[in-house]
Design an enzyme around this catalytic site. Sequence first.
Site, PDB file in Angstrom:
ATOM      1  CG  ASP A   1      61.175  47.553  27.344  1.00 26.50           C
ATOM      2  OD1 ASP A   1      60.222  47.267  26.602  1.00 26.50           O
ATOM      3  OD2 ASP A   1      61.074  47.634  28.585  1.00 26.50           O
TER       4      ASP A   1
HETATM    5  N1  URA Z   1      60.543  50.677  32.328  1.00 26.43           N
HETATM    6  C1  URA Z   1      60.560  49.543  31.596  1.00 26.43           C
HETATM    7  O1  URA Z   1      60.435  48.451  32.133  1.00 26.43           O
HETATM    8  N2  URA Z   1      60.706  49.642  30.256  1.00 26.43           N
HETATM    9  C2  URA Z   1      60.815  50.817  29.617  1.00 26.43           C
HETATM   10  O2  URA Z   1      60.922  50.849  28.381  1.00 26.43           O
HETATM   11  C3  URA Z   1      60.795  51.985  30.393  1.00 26.43           C
HETATM   12  C4  URA Z   1      60.661  51.891  31.757  1.00 26.43           C
END
Ligand code: URA
Length: 236
Positions: free
Chosen positions: A106
Amino acid sequence: MPAQMKLAKYIANLGYGSRRDVMRMLQTRRLKRRDGTALSEGDVFQHDDLLIDGEPADPPPSSVLMMHKPVGYVCSTKGANHLIYELLPSRFLSRSPVMAPVGRLDLASSGLLLLTDDGKINHRITSPRRHLPKVYEAHLAEDLTGREAEVFEGGTMMLESDVTPLRPAKLEVIGPRHVRVTLTEGRYHQVRRMFAALSNHVTALHRTTIGDLELGDLPPGVWRQLTPAEVKLLTD
Ligand code: URA
């Protein structure tokens, strides 16, 4: 070089321009072999022997790249935020097939991100049936309570709006607000939602490892092509 594929189409598919652009590049001797001889359409060639304007060609079709994704970049080809594609040569957006992320990180997360233009490899790495472990380091807003490991490892944890429980996840404590989490699945914002469900908040999240492949000391924003042995680690 894929059997039968003509040089201009091959180079155009790598994003260097239209087939017509590449024909012009051939006419102006911008495509050469490493020994300095100019290439022509119809020549048989080896990818590793190609020089384009004196530089080695971009990774060939069916490559896998690793990138150290920095915080603040999105794994997408469009949007208002910085895109991971800004960290690659701009012609990568014109490659066919596209160099697509293998799973996502993310916007606020950093670390090991894979990209490939090979749908079969992508599927092999992300296939939910393979349960390839992914390791994340998380910093937390609140001290651990001590019950997180048991909840994560239990295999019964339900996240809001999910319809099946999470697979057991491993938690290693590095400090009172610093942990290492190993997941074998990849749900939306999973690590952040797991801690939110326990009334904590992830303030920083970094992926260090996928399967047996580690990010190592690749600096933020930098990428490189995986070696065949590294690809094998992920796909075997
Ligand atoms: N879990 C998350 O909360 N974000 C990520 O980018 C990957 C795993």
